[in-house]
Design a protein around this motif. Structure first.
Motif: not given
Length: 303
Positions: A175, A179, A200
């Motif tokens: 992640w 991100e 997300r």
């Protein structure tokens, strides 16, 4: 820089006959079902057993899809090979046939290569294909390739080829990397490889996802991709996560193919090309029990 594609794409599983030749009829049928369920076609991806297919087989299958009326504007074929000439042949073919883009692995045999070397590879492909229609999507899957696509390389490619290098699939499962890309490259079409990241990633501008389990759960994943910010978003995320967690606890390709065989009623789907092997019988039984427990179904798949 243009975001050419968005939504959910399935790296379409490839069916084989008993002699291990490709079953083109079954491939078209499954691809048509996926598109009817709202998924685009990331054919010749990892879960398509792409690197067990020849250049000719890939070209013939793509031609067959288009000949049978499937829209190439929702196709993102994998074209990356170790050989520049093979990659150019597949990429040029995809462009000429009207595909929306090409999903391109880095050359993956040599390890420890530099960003400069990878830049030269991609730049050479772009120069040889020599088409303004080419939309290139990088494919970051370091666990398989051993050749990561770094943020530095992405930045350099976007800067030099802003109208060509338009997106990336991130299959790292990390992640923090997803991100970082989303924050560093707004407007770049970034596709996580798992729907588990959608809640997300979408708020940060992710284009969608290119997910193995879109082969068997396209409607639910597509709905989450579209409705992540609605009141039912958390419930939709929980539902797709339940399916994803079951499948990723098995060898993914074998599990996807067995489930497709079961829910379509066609045992031919259970065939994989060596060196892969089908799920052993105890795992098949366990997988079906887990899927039945969550009332899983693949509506419309069976003829």
């Amino acid at each position: 820089m243009s975001k050419a594609l968005c939504g959910v794409f399935a790296p379409v599983v490839t069916p084989f006959k008993s002699d291990l030749s490709v079953d083109a009829d079954l491939f078209v049928r499954h691809s048509r079902w996926l598109m009817s369920q709202g998924a685009g076609l990331a054919i010749f991806g990892t879960n398509s057993e792409a690197n067990s297919l020849s250049v000719t087989e890939r070209q013939q299958l793509l031609e067959r899809l288009v000949q049978d009326g499937l829209d190439p504007a929702r196709m993102l074929p994998g074209t990356g090979c170790c050989s520049i000439t093979d990659t150019v042949a597949l990429t040029r073919h995809a462009v000429d046939i009207g595909c929306a883009g090409a999903l391109m692995l880095p050359p993956f045999y040599y390890k420890g290569v530099s960003d400069d070397g990878l830049y030269r590879y991609y730049a050479e492909i772009i120069a040889r294909v020599a088409s303004p229609k080419l939309k290139l999507y990088l494919y970051h899957i370091p666990a398989f390739t051993g050749v990561p696509i770094t943020l530095t390389l992405i930045e350099r490619l976007i800067k030099d080829f802003p109208d060509t290098v338009v997106g990336i699939k991130d299959s790292s499962g990390d992640w923090s990397n997803i991100e970082a890309m989303l924050k560093a490259f707004p407007g770049f079409a970034i596709f996580p490889a798992s729907e588990s990241f959608l809640s997300r990633a979408r708020p940060l501008g992710a284009a969608g996802c290119i997910s193995a389990t879109a082969n068997i759960n396209p409607v639910a994943i597509n709905r989450l991709c579209a409705e992540w910010d609605q009141s039912n978003g958390p419930q939709l995320q929980q539902q797709v996560d339940a399916v994803r967690q079951i499948f990723q606890s098995y060898p993914m390709i074998a599990a996807l193919k067995f489930a497709t065989a079961h829910y379509s009623g066609n045992p031919a789907w259970d065939i994989v090309r060596p060196p892969l092997t089908a799920l052993p019988a105890p795992q098949k039984t366990q997988l079906l029990e887990q899927l039945q427990h969550i009332d899983f179904a693949m509506p419309g798949l069976k003829d």
